[in-house]
Motif scaffolding. Sequence first.
Motif, short mmCIF file in Angstrom:
data_model
loop_
_atom_site.label_atom_id
_atom_site.label_comp_id
_atom_site.label_asym_id
_atom_site.label_seq_id
_atom_site.Cartn_x
_atom_site.Cartn_y
_atom_site.Cartn_z
N SER A 10 0.83 -1.20 0.00
CA SER A 10 0.00 0.00 0.00
C SER A 10 0.87 1.26 0.00
O SER A 10 0.58 2.23 -0.71
N GLY A 14 0.94 4.06 -2.91
CA GLY A 14 0.68 5.47 -2.61
C GLY A 14 1.78 6.37 -3.16
O GLY A 14 1.50 7.41 -3.77
N VAL A 17 1.64 6.53 -6.97
CA VAL A 17 0.60 7.43 -7.46
C VAL A 17 1.00 8.89 -7.22
O VAL A 17 0.80 9.75 -8.08
N LEU A 18 1.59 9.16 -6.09
CA LEU A 18 2.02 10.53 -5.79
C LEU A 18 3.14 10.96 -6.73
O LEU A 18 3.25 12.11 -7.10
N ARG A 41 -5.51 -2.58 -8.32
CA ARG A 41 -6.69 -2.05 -7.62
C ARG A 41 -6.25 -1.10 -6.50
O ARG A 41 -6.90 -0.10 -6.24
N GLU A 42 -5.14 -1.45 -5.85
CA GLU A 42 -4.62 -0.59 -4.79
C GLU A 42 -4.20 0.76 -5.37
O GLU A 42 -4.48 1.81 -4.80
N GLU A 44 -5.44 2.10 -8.03
CA GLU A 44 -6.68 2.83 -8.36
C GLU A 44 -7.30 3.47 -7.12
O GLU A 44 -7.83 4.58 -7.19
N TRP A 46 -5.67 4.59 -4.53
CA TRP A 46 -4.86 5.78 -4.23
C TRP A 46 -5.15 6.91 -5.20
O TRP A 46 -5.16 8.08 -4.82
N GLN A 47 -5.34 6.56 -6.44
CA GLN A 47 -5.67 7.59 -7.43
C GLN A 47 -6.99 8.25 -7.08
O GLN A 47 -7.12 9.48 -7.09
N ALA A 48 -7.97 7.46 -6.71
CA ALA A 48 -9.27 8.01 -6.33
C ALA A 48 -9.14 8.88 -5.08
O ALA A 48 -9.83 9.89 -4.94
N ALA A 49 -8.23 8.49 -4.19
CA ALA A 49 -8.04 9.25 -2.95
C ALA A 49 -7.35 10.58 -3.19
O ALA A 49 -7.75 11.61 -2.66
N LEU A 50 -6.29 10.59 -4.02
CA LEU A 50 -5.44 11.78 -4.16
C LEU A 50 -5.85 12.72 -5.28
O LEU A 50 -5.67 13.92 -5.18
N TYR A 51 -6.37 12.16 -6.37
CA TYR A 51 -6.59 12.99 -7.56
C TYR A 51 -7.66 14.07 -7.43
O TYR A 51 -7.63 15.03 -8.19
N ARG B 81 -1.09 13.42 -15.97
CA ARG B 81 -0.05 13.59 -14.95
C ARG B 81 1.08 12.60 -15.13
O ARG B 81 2.25 12.91 -14.91
N PHE B 143 2.45 16.31 -5.23
CA PHE B 143 1.37 16.11 -6.19
C PHE B 143 1.38 17.19 -7.26
O PHE B 143 1.33 16.90 -8.45
N LEU B 171 1.05 9.81 3.96
CA LEU B 171 0.19 8.96 3.11
C LEU B 171 -0.51 7.91 3.95
O LEU B 171 -1.69 7.62 3.76
N LEU B 178 -9.16 8.15 5.29
CA LEU B 178 -10.12 8.07 4.20
C LEU B 178 -10.91 6.76 4.19
O LEU B 178 -12.01 6.69 3.65
#
Lengths: 233, 180
Positions: A10, A14, A17-18, A41-42, A44, A46-51, B81, B143, B171, B178
């Motif tokens: 995880s 993260g 994705v960052l 899926r993990e 995805e 993170w993308q949903a969380a951060l984007y 991105r 980001f 993170l 979340l």
Amino acid sequence: MNHRNPQIRSALAGEYVLGTLHGHARRRFERLLETDEALRREVERWQAALYPLVDTLPDREPPPRVWQAIVRQIAPPAVRREVSLWNNLTFWRSWGLIASTIVLIVAIYLAMDLTRPVPPQYVAVISNVEQQAAWLAQADLAENRLSIQALHPQEVAPDRSFELWLLPGEGKPPRSLGLIPAQGGTSLTLPPDVAQALPQAAGLAVSLESAGGSPTGQPTGPVLYQGQIVPPA
Amino acid sequence: MPHADFLQALLADCARRDRDAFERLYRLTAPRLFAMCLSMLRREDLAEEVLQEAYLQIWRDAARFDPDRAAAMTWMAVIVRHRALDLLRRKTEVRLGEQQDHDAPDTGPGPLEVLQRGFDNRALELCLEQLSEEQRNSIVLSFFRGFTHQQLSDYLAAPLGTVKSWIRRGLGQLKRCLQP
């Protein structure tokens, strides 16, 4: 790096994705992603969380050239209406009214050119079946020249050309005047007998031929445009 | 920004090769994504280049978009991105990061000011507020600027190990916050 440990997975996902995962570690992670569905899926999640952070940015309008460059690179649509209008009498009759209006406007525009004396010019506005003007043709019979100018760039596949024809009428076959460009303009030489036939001709037409033009001397591709010839005022 | 379902429908039309839908999608989403490119790349010419290539990929890959796995805007923003990050990483020899910062023209508000505006996503906003200021700044800067750990360390004038820890813990805490 233990890629089975869920916390580490995880954490890696993260940072991937960052964007802080980079170089060797990033490449290794990307290779893992190719085969590891759960890891995808993990990522995805993170993308949903951060984007949603993206939504905090104020919009900046990109310059028009970006869209123009994009649209040029996606495949153009097939040329519409590859139906020959050659035998379509309705087509020949129906658009005359609109065409003559356009020619009138053009003639007025030509008459306003005071920078040099304009020799008597036969003019034709060449339009498509939807009566959109595509080319303006002007014949200077004293010089045996026909200048032709695209009014808007016309879409044409790379292995095709537009060929211009004089339609003498009275059952006589069309005469090729040469290839014309899809955009910009060109000047064509008129053979003397063509120049002579032009004032009484039924009109001009443009067909879509293969790259070098019709190999037979007659239109082989669909006739997509035509124009009536209007004598000088 | 139009509703997620609307963007999703436009993407589905793109998958069917509807060029008008693609143009509508571009008009609606490009200004936000261009802003993101500018934020990371700091140069208009590079941002335009990335935006163009990204939308071409969006058009090509539209059929692969799965609305069950991502929101349309997220899917598109990831593509944009990702390309911006690739360019940044490739251009390290040109030192696009810290060195050119003061020379770069102002391409918009800094990421930290941006966060002060209202956030649509309440959950993320609240969870970010739970982090320490350093953790929050590190994540937000990474980001929006695409910084590596090293560039963050230089920018924040903090040791590399400390910065890595801010990111990792930040993170981790975000995720715990979340998750329902």
